[in-house]
Design a protein around this motif. Structure first.
Motif, PDB file in Angstrom:
ATOM      1  N   GLY A  93      -6.019   3.902   8.512  1.00 20.33           N
ATOM      2  CA  GLY A  93      -5.861   2.914   7.442  1.00 20.33           C
ATOM      3  C   GLY A  93      -4.558   3.096   6.686  1.00 20.33           C
ATOM      4  O   GLY A  93      -3.806   2.144   6.473  1.00 20.33           O
ATOM      5  N   LYS A  94      -4.276   4.337   6.296  1.00 20.21           N
ATOM      6  CA  LYS A  94      -3.043   4.594   5.547  1.00 20.21           C
ATOM      7  C   LYS A  94      -1.817   4.246   6.373  1.00 20.21           C
ATOM      8  O   LYS A  94      -0.858   3.656   5.877  1.00 20.21           O
ATOM      9  N   ILE A  95      -1.843   4.631   7.661  1.00 13.68           N
ATOM     10  CA  ILE A  95      -0.681   4.370   8.509  1.00 13.68           C
ATOM     11  C   ILE A  95      -0.487   2.865   8.678  1.00 13.68           C
ATOM     12  O   ILE A  95       0.629   2.356   8.522  1.00 13.68           O
ATOM     13  N   VAL A  96      -1.560   2.127   8.935  1.00 15.77           N
ATOM     14  CA  VAL A  96      -1.427   0.683   9.166  1.00 15.77           C
ATOM     15  C   VAL A  96      -0.899  -0.030   7.922  1.00 15.77           C
ATOM     16  O   VAL A  96       0.109  -0.746   7.986  1.00 15.77           O
ATOM     17  N   ILE A  97      -1.539   0.184   6.773  1.00 21.22           N
ATOM     18  CA  ILE A  97      -1.084  -0.592   5.612  1.00 21.22           C
ATOM     19  C   ILE A  97       0.300  -0.148   5.152  1.00 21.22           C
ATOM     20  O   ILE A  97       1.066  -0.936   4.622  1.00 21.22           O
ATOM     21  N   SER A  98       0.656   1.125   5.403  1.00 23.45           N
ATOM     22  CA  SER A  98       1.973   1.592   4.975  1.00 23.45           C
ATOM     23  C   SER A  98       3.080   1.068   5.866  1.00 23.45           C
ATOM     24  O   SER A  98       4.142   0.675   5.385  1.00 23.45           O
ATOM     25  N   ILE A 156      -7.073   4.811   0.643  1.00 25.62           N
ATOM     26  CA  ILE A 156      -6.051   4.559   1.656  1.00 25.62           C
ATOM     27  C   ILE A 156      -4.724   3.968   1.179  1.00 25.62           C
ATOM     28  O   ILE A 156      -3.842   3.785   2.000  1.00 25.62           O
ATOM     29  N   ALA A 157      -4.538   3.691  -0.098  1.00 26.75           N
ATOM     30  CA  ALA A 157      -3.191   3.299  -0.514  1.00 26.75           C
ATOM     31  C   ALA A 157      -2.310   4.536  -0.386  1.00 26.75           C
ATOM     32  O   ALA A 157      -2.727   5.629  -0.733  1.00 26.75           O
ATOM     33  N   SER A 158      -1.101   4.368   0.159  1.00 27.49           N
ATOM     34  CA  SER A 158      -0.291   5.565   0.362  1.00 27.49           C
ATOM     35  C   SER A 158       1.182   5.353   0.081  1.00 27.49           C
ATOM     36  O   SER A 158       1.890   4.698   0.835  1.00 27.49           O
TER      37      SER A 158
END
Lengths: 284, 293
Positions: A93-98, A156-158
């Protein structure tokens, strides 16, 4: 090389002292885990009458079977699964949204870009520990208690991952985007066919760090999962201790501790290069 | 820094940042705003109405001896964790850096405890020092020392400090070793030829050149000790005995969830928020610019 370094390199007794010092350090690091492993292979009475043995016993299969299949409140196999889902969910999740937001920030000029960048920066200042109660209320309001989405989404916000991808995209030669544009490639095509393949190592390194981060979460699962079958293994261990004066089932608890640290340790040891890279990069 | 080549359009980029924006808004900014808002109210015991008290919660907190004690506890705890974990790590890194061969092996042997969660580290150390079955506590007893961290606040503090520092040594070791290996060997050899002994070389060359790494680790470890050690405290002492190990983060949790004192817990959150913001700014302002002493 060795002749040159001989000037400051200790020889003979000095060299042995250096090794001895390091070995003492290694033993200090290993000792607690060795004890936990020994405790997970002996019987409860052997621990209840101190001092416990310092060499492994013959109850290895018995204790691990008991932990995995029945545990104390919930089978450890269930908790392992919950941890795996949570750690994978958080890392992916973190990788995708970032990576999506970094792509937008670097390759587009859109209204509110600066403001968005600063908002991401501000999330750095809001670790879950300082917004415990209100975040819990939000999650509860969405009906996310005792659910995987409740374990995953609030974390998951990163900012770190976004900055890392942004920095990497800045080093990608402009000619590539230029060529893609001349060829009439849509932005998402450029993203998928050029940027993602180029970012593979960065994604992998980040994944190692984020997987460990997700796996080792404690406070958040403690708040969000009250149902033992939704506990993650790291927070579930504390719940295995009896509340009253009863003596804890140490062999099963220690078997669980070993099972809880095994996956992240395997990740670190087997992907050491990526791990170190991820650690150094994400702290820049 | 800006890219020279960019794509056109504003709808697609907004769509791309949307997931991050939603998660940040819903789970970061709204709750943080709520914390600030709630910190200015005292809910009645039934949770039906709240009374506006302005900065009353803060005044109450700062006048509260338990809260002030928790500040002192946090300061002692973070200082000890930072000094112990960095000290041991630097010592091991200096040793490993002296080796031509084998420093890689020691690195492998020393880095993996990074993967052990603070809460698990807590359980491991609790097991060794458990007053009933703990091996180390038992041998201390044989030596005539009656270990009891359940009753003795100083021993409880010692135990949570060691348990919190233990896994952290890996991380600090990794950065110190990298820092040491980046120092040109020729500089150190030149000093050695001039007759400077190890300690002199360390003090005049190695330590100053290592200062960016040291400063970076200092900030990162303080943040760790403040926020990420919750698991250690919760598993080993639950803040006790008599709040001897109640660090600020633990107090927010116990007042908010166990004590249900929401106004006070929110005010404590706001105070922590200020602490993290200050630390983050320090980290970015100074660490980013690489303080070459």
């Amino acid at each position: 090389m060795s002749g040159q370094s001989g000037m400051v390199e200790k020889r003979g007794a000095g060299l042995w002292l250096t090794h001895a010092g390091l070995i003492v350090g290694v033993l200090f690091i290993f000792f607690p885990i060795w004890l936990a492993f020994v405790a997970s292979t002996v019987t409860q009475p052997e621990i209840a009458r101190p001092p416990m043995p310092l060499l492994p016993g013959d109850q290895f299969f018995e204790n691990y079977r008991k932990a995995l299949l029945s545990g104390v409140n919930a089978p450890v196999a269930t908790m392992l699964l919950n941890s795996l889902v949570m750690a994978m969910g958080i890392a992916v999740g973190k990788i995708v949204i970032s990576i999506l937001s970094a792509f937008a920030i670097v390759y587009f000029k859109f209204p509110g870009r600066k403001a968005f960048f600063w908002l991401i920066f501000l999330t750095l200042m809001l670790p879950v520990e300082v917004r415990i109660v209100p975040t819990y209320e939000v999650a509860a309001g969405f009906g996310m208690l005792n659910s995987y989405s409740g374990l995953i989404f609030p974390l998951i916000a990163s900012a770190t991952a976004t900055f890392l991808f942004r920095q990497f995209f800045m080093t990608v030669p402009d000619e590539l985007a230029e060529a893609a544009r001349v060829d009439g490639a849509r932005p998402m095509r450029f993203f998928r066919d050029i940027l993602i393949p180029m970012s593979r190592t960065n994604i992998a390194a980040l994944f190692v760090i984020l997987f460990i981060y997700g796996w080792n979460q404690y406070l958040w699962p403690l708040l969000i999962t009250t149902d033992p079958s939704m506990n993650t293994i790291v927070m579930g261990i504390k719940q295995m201790f009896p509340s009253g004066d009863d003596i804890a089932d140490w062999p099963v608890i220690m078997a669980t501790s070993i099972l809880a640290m095994l996956p992240p340790i395997l990740v670190v040891v087997s992907m050491q290069k990526l791990f170190i890279r991820g650690l150094v990069e994400s702290e820049k | 820094m800006e890219k020279r080549v960019t794509f056109k359009g504003w709808f697609l980029p907004l769509l791309l940042v949307l997931p991050q924006a939603i998660v940040s808004a819903v789970f970061f900014f709204y709750p943080a705003g709520q914390a600030v808002w709630q910190s200015m109210f005292i809910p009645d015991p039934f949770g039906l109405k709240s009374q506006f008290v302005g900065l009353g919660n803060f005044e109450y907190l700062l006048g509260n001896s338990y809260y002030r004690a928790s500040f002192v506890t946090t300061a002692i705890f973070s200082t000890l964790v930072t000094v112990v974990s960095m000290g041991v790590a630097l010592y091991l890194a200096l040793l490993a850096d002296r080796l031509i061969k084998g420093s890689g092996t020691y690195r492998t042997l020393l880095i993996w405890p990074y993967a052990v969660a603070p809460a698990i580290a807590g359980v491991l150390w609790l097991f060794m020092f458990n007053t009933r079955v703990g091996v180390v506590a038992w041998y201390l007893g044989v030596l005539g020392y009656d270990w009891n961290h359940v009753l003795n606040g100083t021993e409880a503090m010692g135990l949570v400090v060691v348990a919190s520092s233990w896994g952290r040594i890996s991380y600090n070791f990794l950065f110190f070793l990298a820092g040491l290996q980046a120092i040109p060997k020729s500089v150190i050899e030149a000093a050695a030829i001039d007759g400077a002994h190890f300690w002199t070389r360390f003090r005049t060359i190695v330590w100053p050149l290592l200062s960016p790494t040291t400063f970076f680790l200092l900030v990162v470890n303080i943040v760790y000790a403040f926020f990420e050690t919750f698991g250690v405290i919760h598993t080993i002492t639950a803040g006790g005995p008599q709040q001897a190990t109640t660090i600020l983060v633990y107090k927010v949790f116990s007042d908010g969830f166990v004590g249900q004192d929401l106004g006070s817990s929110a005010a404590q959150s706001v105070i922590l928020l200020i602490v993290v913001s200050a630390l983050t700014i320090v980290q970015f302002k100074f660490v980013e610019r690489r303080v070459h002493y």
